[in-house]
Design a protein around this motif. Structure first.
Motif, mmCIF file in Angstrom:
data_model
loop_
_atom_site.group_PDB
_atom_site.id
_atom_site.type_symbol
_atom_site.label_atom_id
_atom_site.label_comp_id
_atom_site.label_asym_id
_atom_site.label_seq_id
_atom_site.Cartn_x
_atom_site.Cartn_y
_atom_site.Cartn_z
ATOM 1 N N GLU A 144 0.837 -1.193 0.000
ATOM 2 C CA GLU A 144 0.000 0.000 0.000
ATOM 3 C C GLU A 144 0.875 1.247 0.000
ATOM 4 O O GLU A 144 2.024 1.215 0.454
ATOM 5 C CB GLU A 144 -0.928 0.018 1.226
ATOM 6 C CG GLU A 144 -1.850 -1.184 1.304
ATOM 7 C CD GLU A 144 -2.835 -1.104 2.464
ATOM 8 O OE1 GLU A 144 -3.232 0.029 2.834
ATOM 9 O OE2 GLU A 144 -3.201 -2.166 3.006
ATOM 10 N N SER A 164 -3.543 -1.842 -2.540
ATOM 11 C CA SER A 164 -4.761 -1.965 -1.739
ATOM 12 C C SER A 164 -4.784 -0.836 -0.712
ATOM 13 O O SER A 164 -3.843 -0.029 -0.625
ATOM 14 C CB SER A 164 -4.803 -3.332 -1.037
ATOM 15 O OG SER A 164 -3.692 -3.472 -0.154
ATOM 16 N N GLU A 183 -6.332 -1.515 2.648
ATOM 17 C CA GLU A 183 -6.834 -2.122 3.883
ATOM 18 C C GLU A 183 -6.137 -1.567 5.125
ATOM 19 O O GLU A 183 -6.783 -1.146 6.086
ATOM 20 C CB GLU A 183 -6.655 -3.640 3.819
ATOM 21 C CG GLU A 183 -7.121 -4.373 5.062
ATOM 22 C CD GLU A 183 -6.839 -5.863 4.997
ATOM 23 O OE1 GLU A 183 -7.008 -6.541 6.024
ATOM 24 O OE2 GLU A 183 -6.450 -6.334 3.918
#
Length: 274
Positions: free
Chosen positions: A239, A261, A263
């Motif tokens: 990320e 991503s 998350e």
């Protein structure tokens, strides 16, 4: 919008500066950005000392009335006049002309609303965002460049970014390592490990960045380091997000063929607003 110039309120349409203004002619100015949340200045003491340190680096003459309380009152005056309790405020200080000895020149200050906010919390921009590495010019990592001041290389990079429709650009130092981005400070997340470039690599001294690094360092969910980071690491990380001074977080979703991503970034965002 109304703003304050040397203690007086003006409207946006009012002309202020003549052709001998040093900020216009030489980029002889420094800035500091502060977040106002529900009518209160966040991390104001840190921002104030950052502003004073920047003025000393530029060898500006600090007016005796430039106390922490005085500038806070001026900021709140601008917010109240514009009916805003959530905003990003820009404080600009520049040297006045008329004295050959720069260190004896007086200064002027300008306080205005850089960006109004709808909510009091820090923001998380999680729309699709693409980033690229800017290779035409490098960033000078010397101490004075860690101040919010005129940086022509960033203007050139911003023009390149807009022409090519990127959302941000990674800026490199002379050693071809990551210094910062146009918009802020990059944070790389791989697993539960987070790292960001050392400030000595060419970053801007950011109060929000420093606050966020302290929060991450104290978190039991992540390990953290300030490190030397090479561009190829952007292709390896899970990320990538950008810390925006006095605003919040911008998630990056793509760099070339690499996708990221968000998350763990969501957890960091929650940590920032905890």
């Amino acid at each position: 919008m109304k703003f304050i110039f040397n203690g007086n309120l003006f409207d946006e349409a009012d002309a202020l500066f003549g052709k001998i203004n040093r900020a216009f002619l030489y980029g002889d100015y420094i800035s500091e950005f502060v977040k106002v949340s529900d009518g209160k200045l966040l991390l104001w003491e840190e921002h104030y000392f950052n502003l004073m340190a920047s003025m000393r680096i530029f060898r500006m003459r600090i007016p005796i009335e430039f106390t922490q309380e005085f500038l806070e009152e001026e900021i709140m005056k601008v917010c109240n006049e514009n009916g805003m309790s959530n905003a990003k405020i820009k404080i600009s200080v520049f040297r006045n002309p008329g004295n050959e000895m720069l260190t004896k020149s007086t200064v002027s200050y300008l306080i205005d609303i850089e960006k109004p906010f709808l909510q009091s919390e820090y923001s998380w921009t999680n729309d699709s965002a693409e980033i690229e590495i800017f290779k035409d010019y490098t960033i000078n990592p010397s101490f004075f460049t860690q101040v919010n001041s005129h940086k022509p290389e960033e203007i050139i990079a911003q023009a390149f970014m807009q022409e090519n429709e990127y959302d941000d650009l990674v800026l490199l130092n002379p050693d071809k390592r990551i210094a910062r981005t146009i918009l802020g400070v990059p944070f790389l997340i791989q697993g539960n490990h987070i790292k960001t470039p050392k400030i000595e690599e060419g970053g801007i001294r950011s109060v929000t960045r420093n606050h966020l690094t302290k929060l991450i360092s104290k978190s039991e969910n992540f390990s953290f380091e300030e490190a030397e980071i090479f561009p190829f690491e952007l292709q390896k990380t899970d990320e990538l997000f950008i810390c925006l001074e006095s605003e919040g977080i911008l998630s990056v979703h793509q760099n070339r063929k690499k996708t990221y991503s968000t998350e763990k970034t969501k957890q960091i965002f929650e940590l920032l607003n905890s």
